[in-house]
Design a protein around this motif. Sequence first.
Motif, PDB file in Angstrom:
ATOM      1  N   GLY A 118       9.429   7.713 -19.486  1.00  0.00           N
ATOM      2  CA  GLY A 118       9.398   7.266 -18.102  1.00  0.00           C
ATOM      3  C   GLY A 118      10.144   5.969 -17.915  1.00  0.00           C
ATOM      4  N   ASN A 119      10.607   5.738 -16.711  1.00  0.00           N
ATOM      5  CA  ASN A 119      11.391   4.547 -16.397  1.00  0.00           C
ATOM      6  C   ASN A 119      10.787   3.845 -15.194  1.00  0.00           C
ATOM      7  N   ALA A 120      10.488   2.582 -15.382  1.00  0.00           N
ATOM      8  CA  ALA A 120       9.864   1.791 -14.322  1.00  0.00           C
ATOM      9  C   ALA A 120      10.903   0.906 -13.649  1.00  0.00           C
ATOM     10  N   ASN A 141       0.797  -1.226   0.000  1.00  0.00           N
ATOM     11  CA  ASN A 141       0.000   0.000   0.000  1.00  0.00           C
ATOM     12  C   ASN A 141       0.830   1.277   0.000  1.00  0.00           C
ATOM     13  N   THR A 142       2.087   1.194   0.390  1.00  0.00           N
ATOM     14  CA  THR A 142       2.894   2.414   0.484  1.00  0.00           C
ATOM     15  C   THR A 142       3.542   2.798  -0.840  1.00  0.00           C
ATOM     16  N   ASP A 143       3.458   1.952  -1.853  1.00  0.00           N
ATOM     17  CA  ASP A 143       4.208   2.182  -3.091  1.00  0.00           C
ATOM     18  C   ASP A 143       3.947   3.557  -3.697  1.00  0.00           C
ATOM     19  N   TYR A 144       2.666   3.892  -3.854  1.00  0.00           N
ATOM     20  CA  TYR A 144       2.325   5.132  -4.547  1.00  0.00           C
ATOM     21  C   TYR A 144       1.922   6.260  -3.607  1.00  0.00           C
ATOM     22  N   LEU A 145       2.204   6.111  -2.331  1.00  0.00           N
ATOM     23  CA  LEU A 145       1.916   7.182  -1.375  1.00  0.00           C
ATOM     24  C   LEU A 145       3.076   8.161  -1.244  1.00  0.00           C
ATOM     25  N   SER A 146       4.277   7.727  -1.597  1.00  0.00           N
ATOM     26  CA  SER A 146       5.461   8.559  -1.386  1.00  0.00           C
ATOM     27  C   SER A 146       5.809   9.324  -2.662  1.00  0.00           C
ATOM     28  N   ASP A 147       7.015   9.870  -2.705  1.00  0.00           N
ATOM     29  CA  ASP A 147       7.484  10.640  -3.851  1.00  0.00           C
ATOM     30  C   ASP A 147       8.381   9.833  -4.780  1.00  0.00           C
ATOM     31  N   ASP A 148       8.485   8.532  -4.586  1.00  0.00           N
ATOM     32  CA  ASP A 148       9.368   7.725  -5.420  1.00  0.00           C
ATOM     33  C   ASP A 148       8.765   7.380  -6.773  1.00  0.00           C
ATOM     34  N   ARG A 185      17.612   6.363   0.042  1.00  0.00           N
ATOM     35  CA  ARG A 185      16.524   6.381  -0.929  1.00  0.00           C
ATOM     36  C   ARG A 185      16.880   5.589  -2.179  1.00  0.00           C
ATOM     37  N   MET A 186      18.098   5.770  -2.686  1.00  0.00           N
ATOM     38  CA  MET A 186      18.503   5.068  -3.901  1.00  0.00           C
ATOM     39  C   MET A 186      18.685   3.566  -3.675  1.00  0.00           C
ATOM     40  N   GLU A 187      19.267   3.199  -2.551  1.00  0.00           N
ATOM     41  CA  GLU A 187      19.567   1.789  -2.288  1.00  0.00           C
ATOM     42  C   GLU A 187      18.324   0.985  -1.970  1.00  0.00           C
ATOM     43  N   LEU A 188      17.391   1.585  -1.239  1.00  0.00           N
ATOM     44  CA  LEU A 188      16.220   0.839  -0.765  1.00  0.00           C
ATOM     45  C   LEU A 188      14.984   1.108  -1.596  1.00  0.00           C
ATOM     46  N   LEU A 191      13.475  11.045  -8.402  1.00  0.00           N
ATOM     47  CA  LEU A 191      14.192   9.836  -8.004  1.00  0.00           C
ATOM     48  C   LEU A 191      15.161   9.386  -9.081  1.00  0.00           C
ATOM     49  N   PHE A 192      14.691   9.270 -10.314  1.00  0.00           N
ATOM     50  CA  PHE A 192      15.534   8.715 -11.370  1.00  0.00           C
ATOM     51  C   PHE A 192      16.771   9.576 -11.615  1.00  0.00           C
ATOM     52  N   SER A 193      16.628  10.885 -11.460  1.00  0.00           N
ATOM     53  CA  SER A 193      17.755  11.793 -11.703  1.00  0.00           C
ATOM     54  C   SER A 193      18.839  11.676 -10.642  1.00  0.00           C
ATOM     55  N   MET A 194      18.545  11.016  -9.529  1.00  0.00           N
ATOM     56  CA  MET A 194      19.543  10.871  -8.470  1.00  0.00           C
ATOM     57  C   MET A 194      20.641   9.883  -8.844  1.00  0.00           C
ATOM     58  N   TYR A 195      20.355   8.954  -9.776  1.00  0.00           N
ATOM     59  CA  TYR A 195      21.340   7.932 -10.141  1.00  0.00           C
ATOM     60  C   TYR A 195      22.260   8.463 -11.229  1.00  0.00           C
ATOM     61  N   SER A 196      23.546   8.485 -10.949  1.00  0.00           N
ATOM     62  CA  SER A 196      24.522   8.900 -11.959  1.00  0.00           C
ATOM     63  C   SER A 196      24.667   7.802 -13.007  1.00  0.00           C
ATOM     64  N   ASP A 197      25.253   8.148 -14.139  1.00  0.00           N
ATOM     65  CA  ASP A 197      25.398   7.173 -15.219  1.00  0.00           C
ATOM     66  C   ASP A 197      26.336   6.030 -14.848  1.00  0.00           C
TER      67      ASP A 197
END
Length: 468
Positions: free
Chosen positions: A328-330, A67-74, A403-406, A301-307
């Motif tokens: 978009g990236n899933a 239930n928490t998947d779409y409640l946050s900003d991720d 955030r990135m790891e988990l 979120l996606f922009s936090m990961y460097s290449d």
Amino acid sequence: MKLKYSLLILVLVLITSCNKEEWLDIKPKGQVIPTTVKDYRLLLDQIDRSGDGFPKISPGFSNAYENTDYLSDDFAINDNTASRFGQEIIRAYTWNDNIYLANQEDRDWANLYGQIYPANIVIEEIMSATNGSEEEKLQLLAEAKIHRAFSYFALVNMYGLHYNSNAASNPGVPMRLDSNLEGADLSRKSVQEVYDLILNDLKSSISNLPDVPESNNHKHRPSKASTYAFLARVYLFMGDYNKALEAANNSYASYSTINNYNNYGLYFNVLNLDEQQDDKQLLWTKMSPNSYRLLVASNELFSMYSDNDLRKAMFSPISFLFGIPEEGNALATPFFTQYRGFGFTVPEVLLMRAECNARLNNLEQALADINLIRENRLVQGTFTPITSTDKDEVIKIVKNERRMELVGSGLRFFDLKRYNEFDNANITLTRELNGQTYTLQANGNNWAIPIAQKYIEATPEIGNNIRD
């Protein structure tokens, strides 16, 4: 006794009556009476709905929540992708006062309470079981308590406000501590009472567990390493950083292996469902009930990961994965591996140690753990250690790395709640969908997920959460 055990078969989804007790999702389907230690072992070893456990009475002890998947900003939904989601997901994404319609089941509520019931059976009766040693019985008792604690921890953090100075008066969730449903008190206990039970279950169990799982095939069973990690998570959520650090240190002392993502191919095949027990950094298996869920990363979120961050390969264009002609990236890893971990891992232990050390101004130790994670996540030859002597900067680094790891582990929504509570972060979430703007105000009542109307109608004493 036979009447009691006639309730031992658990229906996983359907509730057709408004009987007070049936919101617990329990229906009689026959008479099965476990008596031996082996019976109770098989019961707790039922890790999924179709597994070989005996008796098949739970939704599986490796199932967590979603239930928490779409409640946050991720993760994000937009006008062009909204049609791909069920209405309950849209209602959750927009923080609706009722996520589920009057006749709809809350799968998380039913799933988690569906694990509490058989756990209580084991807790009540394992010490009277036959054909087993005292040591075996104590281990099973410990495992059942920890499974129960995990369910209550998820429930209280979803349906209650975050732990704070008002925890003794803020409503948590109903607590069932035995298997006797007749005349049961199903009113909600306070957040403090639920946390007290969780802590007691964990601390009273650790000494009766092995240091690590007996083998890779037994990572669904709690161990000292995973229980200390669980204890660290609980204390972290309570804002008790000294105790969280101590527990994290104890977990890491028991087991400390971390995967180097340079050693794995695309989508990290180590996480394949059939092989996920071989994941070297996994401490305890808990997983999302829905690995195939469309989880589109927010731009932030996606922009936090460097290449050069190998974790970026966990995502894939939604046009490729789901045939949606949109940008978009899933989150792709669970799509291909059929596994999305909600349990405990060595990286989470390192992140908890780092956060506690940073908050306690042990900045060198905090960054040592962050650098250890990053060294095993960045393309070989591109890693440069992070350095800083600024406490606020180090805490921010730790939060970003967490955030990135988990990502996808069900923890981000809870983290936002605790950052608002303990850091005065004033995090307000805003999103637009179909021409409307929706806002989740920092520290508002809507951070507690509404309880499904079906359960309130069946058991009015539960009451719903106050909404803003």
